[in-house]
Scaffold this motif. Structure first.
Motif, PDB file in Angstrom:
ATOM      1  N   ILE A  72       0.860  -1.184   0.000  1.00 52.73           N
ATOM      2  CA  ILE A  72       0.000   0.000   0.000  1.00 52.73           C
ATOM      3  C   ILE A  72       0.892   1.228   0.000  1.00 52.73           C
ATOM      4  O   ILE A  72       1.869   1.288   0.749  1.00 52.73           O
ATOM      5  CB  ILE A  72      -0.924   0.021   1.231  1.00 52.73           C
ATOM      6  N   CYS A  73       0.583   2.192  -0.853  1.00 53.36           N
ATOM      7  CA  CYS A  73       1.287   3.482  -0.856  1.00 53.36           C
ATOM      8  C   CYS A  73       0.286   4.584  -0.548  1.00 53.36           C
ATOM      9  O   CYS A  73      -0.909   4.457  -0.843  1.00 53.36           O
ATOM     10  CB  CYS A  73       1.951   3.727  -2.203  1.00 53.36           C
ATOM     11  N   VAL A  74       0.777   5.676   0.026  1.00 54.98           N
ATOM     12  CA  VAL A  74      -0.129   6.729   0.484  1.00 54.98           C
ATOM     13  C   VAL A  74      -0.369   7.804  -0.573  1.00 54.98           C
ATOM     14  O   VAL A  74      -1.128   8.746  -0.327  1.00 54.98           O
ATOM     15  CB  VAL A  74       0.404   7.372   1.791  1.00 54.98           C
ATOM     16  N   SER A  75       0.265   7.677  -1.734  1.00 58.04           N
ATOM     17  CA  SER A  75       0.029   8.616  -2.829  1.00 58.04           C
ATOM     18  C   SER A  75       0.364   7.934  -4.140  1.00 58.04           C
ATOM     19  O   SER A  75       1.055   6.903  -4.172  1.00 58.04           O
ATOM     20  CB  SER A  75       0.870   9.889  -2.653  1.00 58.04           C
ATOM     21  N   HIS A  76      -0.116   8.503  -5.237  1.00 54.40           N
ATOM     22  CA  HIS A  76       0.144   7.906  -6.548  1.00 54.40           C
ATOM     23  C   HIS A  76       1.617   8.042  -6.934  1.00 54.40           C
ATOM     24  O   HIS A  76       2.186   7.126  -7.539  1.00 54.40           O
ATOM     25  CB  HIS A  76      -0.756   8.566  -7.601  1.00 54.40           C
ATOM     26  N   ILE A  77       2.225   9.167  -6.590  1.00 54.38           N
ATOM     27  CA  ILE A  77       3.654   9.316  -6.859  1.00 54.38           C
ATOM     28  C   ILE A  77       4.458   8.332  -6.014  1.00 54.38           C
ATOM     29  O   ILE A  77       5.494   7.818  -6.431  1.00 54.38           O
ATOM     30  CB  ILE A  77       4.116  10.771  -6.594  1.00 54.38           C
ATOM     31  N   GLY A  78       3.951   8.036  -4.810  1.00 52.34           N
ATOM     32  CA  GLY A  78       4.586   7.034  -3.950  1.00 52.34           C
ATOM     33  C   GLY A  78       4.516   5.642  -4.552  1.00 52.34           C
ATOM     34  O   GLY A  78       5.469   4.865  -4.449  1.00 52.34           O
ATOM     35  N   LYS A  79       3.380   5.327  -5.201  1.00 50.13           N
ATOM     36  CA  LYS A  79       3.241   4.023  -5.851  1.00 50.13           C
ATOM     37  C   LYS A  79       4.252   3.879  -6.985  1.00 50.13           C
ATOM     38  O   LYS A  79       4.917   2.838  -7.101  1.00 50.13           O
ATOM     39  CB  LYS A  79       1.815   3.856  -6.387  1.00 50.13           C
ATOM     40  N   GLU A  80       4.372   4.908  -7.820  1.00 50.28           N
ATOM     41  CA  GLU A  80       5.339   4.859  -8.924  1.00 50.28           C
ATOM     42  C   GLU A  80       6.755   4.665  -8.385  1.00 50.28           C
ATOM     43  O   GLU A  80       7.547   3.893  -8.939  1.00 50.28           O
ATOM     44  CB  GLU A  80       5.254   6.157  -9.737  1.00 50.28           C
ATOM     45  N   VAL A  92      -3.151   2.261  -3.783  1.00 50.84           N
ATOM     46  CA  VAL A  92      -2.982   3.611  -3.239  1.00 50.84           C
ATOM     47  C   VAL A  92      -4.121   3.893  -2.270  1.00 50.84           C
ATOM     48  O   VAL A  92      -5.293   3.920  -2.664  1.00 50.84           O
ATOM     49  CB  VAL A  92      -2.956   4.674  -4.349  1.00 50.84           C
ATOM     50  N   ILE A  93      -3.772   4.056  -0.994  1.00 52.32           N
ATOM     51  CA  ILE A  93      -4.742   4.412   0.034  1.00 52.32           C
ATOM     52  C   ILE A  93      -4.152   5.588   0.816  1.00 52.32           C
ATOM     53  O   ILE A  93      -3.190   5.407   1.557  1.00 52.32           O
ATOM     54  CB  ILE A  93      -5.043   3.237   0.993  1.00 52.32           C
TER      55      ILE A  93
END
Length: 442
Positions: A152-160, A175-176
């Motif tokens: 789980i990542c807290v932002s879309h840029i974090g997921k990338e 993304v949550i």
């Protein structure tokens, strides 16, 4: 399907930060939904053993001292017997690790996977790809997440960022975003001073939080405008730099260093300010700016990582991560305060209240838990093969040795000899807002 969840991280109360708040609030919401939740962390000074927090949240403060930056030394094998005992005693079905920096989270997840327990990992940070520290951390994260059920990542840029640096399949990453308890973080205008403009800074005082930039900004603003004062909460290795600036420029009356804060103090500290300043060099989300906006402060923040995703443009002044740009943004915010321009604190609070809700975060996390619970545990051979892709072949020896040690412990201290802990039954009649109003109460 009611899971028994273990939140594992080196970062938890009484330490203060976004990861700590995320774990606590998510745990409280999951407790309200009827799940069993325990937290696993290391000792904090004299806080060792089992503690109970709001609504019966059980916290295991393991007798392990932090080694560097509030993280334990990655010993892997030494903590295995104790962590195994706790996971069996609490009948854990899902381990949820938090923060790429947390050694304890990665260790607990690895031990859990060898025990056949499903694992989830939440990444709260962004990393680069070139410097030595990032290369080591990224490789360690790649090894840890090679066999993780879901991320789980807290932002879309974090997921990338996580997909690229840890080489995780994007289909295994959700993304949550974080949220904020808007029942606790409310504007209290009576705490603000009318003759001064107070700029609040709340963060760990470390390099990646841009403390070097902050020191120069403080020096320039305080010398130019004696009406401005800084209120700084948090601790870390860069505190000495701020102390030196304050002493050398003789601005001790304008700069107050509060040190490490209890989370129950954060709301009152925020409400003493007019402006909240964030000078981070890298940030996946930044919970602090959401809490500050909920208290009605004007937000000035560097445009890094996932920060632009957090608040709408009318609630935040974004700057580049350099001193001239931050000074320009801060002076603009000071001008707005002086001339009473912009949105009222009450309206800011209502906007944040409509955007962020911890129960929504818990509901989305619950979907992840339900999805991975349907997966079958991997046999040891398949687990070892999943680590081959990392290219760190000696790591296979460590995992194999841990597996053998667990088998020895199963013979020496079998599951049947471990007392099962009783589950805490929470009163379901309490309203939602009361559940999150008692941060850190024991």
């Amino acid at each position: 399907m009611k899971h028994k969840i273990c939140m594992a991280s080196d970062f938890f109360y009484p330490n203060m930060g976004g990861v700590e708040e995320h774990i606590f609030n998510l745990s409280q919401c999951l407790l309200m939904k009827g799940y069993k939740v325990v937290v696993l962390t290391h000792s904090y000074k004299d806080r060792v053993g089992v503690r109970y927090m709001t609504n019966g949240l059980k916290v295991y403060y393991l007798p392990i001292k932090p080694f560097y930056n509030q993280c334990v030394l990655p010993l892997m094998v030494c903590s295995l017997p104790l962590i195994r005992y706790i996971l069996i005693r609490e009948q854990i079905t899902i381990i949820h690790g938090h923060s790429a920096f947390s050694t304890l989270a990665h260790e607990t997840m690895m031990i859990g996977r060898l025990l056949g327990i499903q694992t989830v990992f939440t990444d709260h940070s962004l990393f680069g790809f070139a410097d030595t520290s990032a290369i080591i951390t990224n490789k360690f994260l790649e090894m840890s997440l090679a066999d993780c059920n879901h991320c789980i990542c807290v932002s879309h840029i974090g997921k990338e960022n996580t997909v690229l640096r840890a080489r995780v399949n994007h289909q295994r990453v959700s993304v949550i975003p974080n949220a904020v308890d808007t029942t606790a973080f409310v504007p209290k205008l009576d705490l603000r001073t009318s003759d001064k403009i107070t700029v609040v800074v709340l963060s760990r005082l470390v390099y990646r939080k841009g403390v070097d930039l902050l020191a120069q900004v403080i020096a320039d603003v305080c010398q130019e405008n004696p009406k401005v004062q800084f209120l700084i909460g948090g601790d870390g290795p860069k505190r000495d730099l701020l102390e030196d600036v304050r002493t050398n420029l003789n601005i001790t009356s304008q700069v107050t260093l509060l040190g490490s804060l209890e989370h129950s103090q954060v709301c009152n500290v925020l409400n003493r300010g007019h402006i909240f300043l964030n000078t981070s060099l890298t940030e996946a989300y930044c919970m602090a700016i959401v809490e500050a906006a909920s208290c009605g402060l004007k937000i000035v923040s560097t445009r890094v990582g996932g920060v632009p995703e957090v608040l709408p443009p009318e609630l935040i002044i974004l700057t580049e991560p350099n001193v001239p740009s931050i000074l320009k943004g801060l002076k603009h915010a000071i001008y707005q305060v002086n001339n009473n321009i912009g949105m009222s604190p009450t309206k800011c609070h209502k906007i944040v209240q409509s955007l962020y809700n911890w129960m929504n975060v818990a509901k989305r996390t619950e979907i992840v838990y339900n999805r991975i619970s349907l997966e079958n545990p991997k046999p040891i051979g398949k687990q070892l093969r999943s680590y081959l892709s990392t290219g760190v072949y000696p790591f296979l020896l460590v995992v194999s040795f841990m597996h053998i040690l667990l088998k020895i412990l199963d013979w020496w201290i079998p599951h049947s000899d471990i007392d099962i802990a009783k589950d805490y039954k929470m009163k379901k009649s309490l309203p939602y807002k009361n559940h999150l109003s008692g941060y850190g109460n024991e």
